[in-house]
Motif scaffolding. Structure first.
Motif, PDB file in Angstrom:
ATOM      1  N   ALA A 117      13.030  26.929  10.914  1.00  0.00           N
ATOM      2  CA  ALA A 117      12.420  25.782  10.236  1.00  0.00           C
ATOM      3  C   ALA A 117      13.489  24.988   9.484  1.00  0.00           C
ATOM      4  N   GLY A 118      14.436  25.701   8.880  1.00  0.00           N
ATOM      5  CA  GLY A 118      15.521  25.021   8.170  1.00  0.00           C
ATOM      6  C   GLY A 118      16.377  24.188   9.114  1.00  0.00           C
ATOM      7  N   ALA A 119      16.643  24.721  10.318  1.00  0.00           N
ATOM      8  CA  ALA A 119      17.429  23.972  11.303  1.00  0.00           C
ATOM      9  C   ALA A 119      16.697  22.708  11.728  1.00  0.00           C
ATOM     10  N   ARG A 120      15.380  22.814  11.906  1.00  0.00           N
ATOM     11  CA  ARG A 120      14.596  21.631  12.289  1.00  0.00           C
ATOM     12  C   ARG A 120      14.563  20.602  11.165  1.00  0.00           C
ATOM     13  N   ARG A 121      14.449  21.078   9.912  1.00  0.00           N
ATOM     14  CA  ARG A 121      14.475  20.153   8.776  1.00  0.00           C
ATOM     15  C   ARG A 121      15.820  19.441   8.680  1.00  0.00           C
ATOM     16  N   LEU A 122      16.890  20.190   8.916  1.00  0.00           N
ATOM     17  CA  LEU A 122      18.219  19.595   8.824  1.00  0.00           C
ATOM     18  C   LEU A 122      18.415  18.551   9.919  1.00  0.00           C
ATOM     19  N   ALA A 123      17.978  18.860  11.139  1.00  0.00           N
ATOM     20  CA  ALA A 123      18.085  17.891  12.237  1.00  0.00           C
ATOM     21  C   ALA A 123      17.270  16.634  11.931  1.00  0.00           C
ATOM     22  N   ILE A 140      21.491   6.750  21.663  1.00  0.00           N
ATOM     23  CA  ILE A 140      21.508   7.984  20.873  1.00  0.00           C
ATOM     24  C   ILE A 140      20.927   9.154  21.678  1.00  0.00           C
ATOM     25  N   PHE A 141      20.083   8.832  22.666  1.00  0.00           N
ATOM     26  CA  PHE A 141      19.468   9.871  23.489  1.00  0.00           C
ATOM     27  C   PHE A 141      20.488  10.571  24.386  1.00  0.00           C
ATOM     28  N   LEU A 142      21.657   9.961  24.606  1.00  0.00           N
ATOM     29  CA  LEU A 142      22.657  10.564  25.492  1.00  0.00           C
ATOM     30  C   LEU A 142      23.153  11.900  24.952  1.00  0.00           C
ATOM     31  N   GLY A 143      23.210  12.044  23.631  1.00  0.00           N
ATOM     32  CA  GLY A 143      23.716  13.289  23.061  1.00  0.00           C
ATOM     33  C   GLY A 143      22.653  14.317  22.735  1.00  0.00           C
ATOM     34  N   LEU A 144      21.383  13.942  22.849  1.00  0.00           N
ATOM     35  CA  LEU A 144      20.300  14.846  22.431  1.00  0.00           C
ATOM     36  C   LEU A 144      20.113  16.075  23.321  1.00  0.00           C
ATOM     37  N   PRO A 145      20.309  15.994  24.655  1.00  0.00           N
ATOM     38  CA  PRO A 145      20.084  17.192  25.489  1.00  0.00           C
ATOM     39  C   PRO A 145      20.939  18.385  25.113  1.00  0.00           C
ATOM     40  N   ILE A 146      22.030  18.169  24.378  1.00  0.00           N
ATOM     41  CA  ILE A 146      22.870  19.311  23.954  1.00  0.00           C
ATOM     42  C   ILE A 146      22.061  20.278  23.103  1.00  0.00           C
ATOM     43  N   LEU A 187      20.795  23.648  24.713  1.00  0.00           N
ATOM     44  CA  LEU A 187      21.685  24.708  25.190  1.00  0.00           C
ATOM     45  C   LEU A 187      21.075  26.078  24.915  1.00  0.00           C
ATOM     46  N   ARG A 188      21.185  26.970  25.888  1.00  0.00           N
ATOM     47  CA  ARG A 188      20.588  28.301  25.759  1.00  0.00           C
ATOM     48  C   ARG A 188      21.452  29.270  24.959  1.00  0.00           C
ATOM     49  N   SER A 189      22.728  29.017  24.902  1.00  0.00           N
ATOM     50  CA  SER A 189      23.647  29.985  24.303  1.00  0.00           C
ATOM     51  C   SER A 189      23.355  30.196  22.823  1.00  0.00           C
ATOM     52  N   ASN A 190      23.393  31.470  22.406  1.00  0.00           N
ATOM     53  CA  ASN A 190      23.239  31.825  20.999  1.00  0.00           C
ATOM     54  C   ASN A 190      24.564  32.303  20.402  1.00  0.00           C
ATOM     55  N   PRO A 234      22.549  21.244  14.706  1.00  0.00           N
ATOM     56  CA  PRO A 234      21.935  22.402  14.030  1.00  0.00           C
ATOM     57  C   PRO A 234      20.914  23.139  14.882  1.00  0.00           C
ATOM     58  N   LEU A 235      20.433  22.525  15.971  1.00  0.00           N
ATOM     59  CA  LEU A 235      19.379  23.124  16.797  1.00  0.00           C
ATOM     60  C   LEU A 235      19.938  23.916  17.967  1.00  0.00           C
ATOM     61  N   SER A 236      21.259  24.001  18.104  1.00  0.00           N
ATOM     62  CA  SER A 236      21.848  24.682  19.256  1.00  0.00           C
ATOM     63  C   SER A 236      21.392  26.135  19.304  1.00  0.00           C
ATOM     64  N   GLY A 237      20.962  26.559  20.491  1.00  0.00           N
ATOM     65  CA  GLY A 237      20.482  27.924  20.696  1.00  0.00           C
ATOM     66  C   GLY A 237      19.000  28.111  20.460  1.00  0.00           C
ATOM     67  N   SER A 238      18.334  27.146  19.819  1.00  0.00           N
ATOM     68  CA  SER A 238      16.904  27.295  19.522  1.00  0.00           C
ATOM     69  C   SER A 238      16.022  26.623  20.570  1.00  0.00           C
ATOM     70  N   ARG A 239      16.617  25.827  21.469  1.00  0.00           N
ATOM     71  CA  ARG A 239      15.902  25.153  22.557  1.00  0.00           C
ATOM     72  C   ARG A 239      14.648  24.428  22.066  1.00  0.00           C
ATOM     73  N   PRO A 240      14.800  23.357  21.302  1.00  0.00           N
ATOM     74  CA  PRO A 240      13.641  22.564  20.874  1.00  0.00           C
ATOM     75  C   PRO A 240      12.987  21.889  22.073  1.00  0.00           C
ATOM     76  N   SER A 241      11.742  21.512  21.937  1.00  0.00           N
ATOM     77  CA  SER A 241      11.031  20.868  23.040  1.00  0.00           C
ATOM     78  C   SER A 241      11.588  19.471  23.287  1.00  0.00           C
ATOM     79  N   TRP A 242      11.372  18.967  24.502  1.00  0.00           N
ATOM     80  CA  TRP A 242      11.806  17.613  24.830  1.00  0.00           C
ATOM     81  C   TRP A 242      11.074  16.599  23.965  1.00  0.00           C
ATOM     82  N   GLY A 243       9.830  16.884  23.638  1.00  0.00           N
ATOM     83  CA  GLY A 243       9.068  15.983  22.777  1.00  0.00           C
ATOM     84  C   GLY A 243       9.688  15.858  21.401  1.00  0.00           C
ATOM     85  N   TYR A 244      10.145  16.996  20.844  1.00  0.00           N
ATOM     86  CA  TYR A 244      10.763  16.967  19.519  1.00  0.00           C
ATOM     87  C   TYR A 244      12.089  16.215  19.567  1.00  0.00           C
ATOM     88  N   LEU A 245      12.859  16.419  20.649  1.00  0.00           N
ATOM     89  CA  LEU A 245      14.108  15.681  20.801  1.00  0.00           C
ATOM     90  C   LEU A 245      13.844  14.180  20.908  1.00  0.00           C
TER      91      LEU A 245
END
Length: 307
Positions: free
Chosen positions: A158-164, A17-23, A26-29, A215-226
């Protein structure tokens, strides 16, 4: 193969499942990219919902085919109850979290008077020499508007993080049931079948990781959160494999699959609401279709291999 070896392979299937997490980094907004990623994740989750429901219904269908009305009724009611718990509990929890976040982030506070008590409605801030409705009040209004925008952006993130997180929990429940299937097959001596299940579930998990972080695309969550999301979504495969080797229970499988179906259904509803707000109906439709096809394609590979 030893039980520890089977458990290790179950862990590998979950960790794909970790293979898809780095997406999610992504920096793009770009609005179009976000809409496409969310819609693709929606399509994958729609397939996963069908897959989970079909697995949960299978024991009920077998009982009905054998004219075992009592067990079929009990298992069917358990499935319905668990779907309801998975869907409605997340709905009420999310409503509570949104209200709490908005209350904490609300920028509108009554001004304190000279004695520390709240000022009367319409009164000027203490110490201001500006006339009512003058430049001073204009500055206050501007500051309040900026604060409202900031609070809205914070709630959106916060909503995006809750959804993820919700997606990860739903997929984790589903993967626990898949782990039970791997462990049960290994315990019954069907090692070749167990290995095929591990390969197939590993392929599924690779696409599910993408669904978690869309849902987290563009928000650049930390590697720890991923990493946390990956453990929540993929870790239960290992736990299910270990437990499945000790005992097998249709009731337990139905319960976890029902909870997974309810939570995934909640997420699909949320993602469809996000898609509607983008206004990109054609792009969303194509990407949802692509996600469904990707889900069936991985399932077809597993079936063609004999699993």
């Amino acid at each position: 193969m030893s039980p520890m070896g089977v458990a290790a392979l179950g862990a590998v299937a979950g960790l794909t499942i970790f293979l898809g997490l780095p997406i999610g980094r992504l920096r793009s907004n770009a609005v179009g990219l976000k809409a496409a990623l969310n819609a693709l994740a929606t399509g994958i989750l729609i397939f996963l919902l069908w897959d989970v429901l079909s697995q949960a219904w299978e024991p009920v269908d077998k009982a009905l085919s054998s004219h075992q009305i009592g067990p079929a009724l009990g298992q069917g009611l358990l499935m319905a109850a668990c779907i309801g718990v998975g869907l409605l509990s997340l709905t009420y929890v999310d409503r509570y979290m949104k209200r709490r976040a908005l209350a904490l982030a609300s920028p509108i506070r009554p001004e304190a008077g000279p004695d520390g008590s709240p000022a009367a409605p319409g009164a000027q801030p203490y110490g201001s020499n500006q006339p009512h409705g003058g430049a001073g009040m204009g500055a206050v209004g501007t500051a309040t508007g900026v604060a409202i925008v900031a609070a809205t952006e914070l709630e959106s993130r916060a909503g995006a993080r809750r959804l993820a997180l919700t997606i990860a929990i739903g997929i984790g429940l589903h993967n626990f049931a898949e782990g039970l299937a791997i462990g049960t097959a290994a315990a019954q001596g069907e090692l070749a079948f167990a290995v095929l299940l591990i390969i197939g579930f590993g392929l599924h998990n690779a696409t599910e990781g993408f669904g978690i972080v869309a849902p987290l695309s563009g928000s650049r969550p930390s590697w720890g959160y991923l990493a946390l999301l990956g453990l929540i979504g993929g870790g239960p495969t290992f736990l299910g494999t270990v437990i499945g080797q000790a005992f097998h229970s249709d009731v337990v499988s139905i319960a976890f699959l029902g909870l997974a179906a309810g939570s995934i259904l909640y997420v699909v509803i949320e993602l469809l609401a996000v898609a509607r707000r983008t206004g990109m109906k054609t792009l969303v439709a194509w990407c949802i279709f692509a996600g469904i096809v990707a889900g069936f394609a991985t399932d077809a590979i597993v079936t063609a291999a004999g699993a």
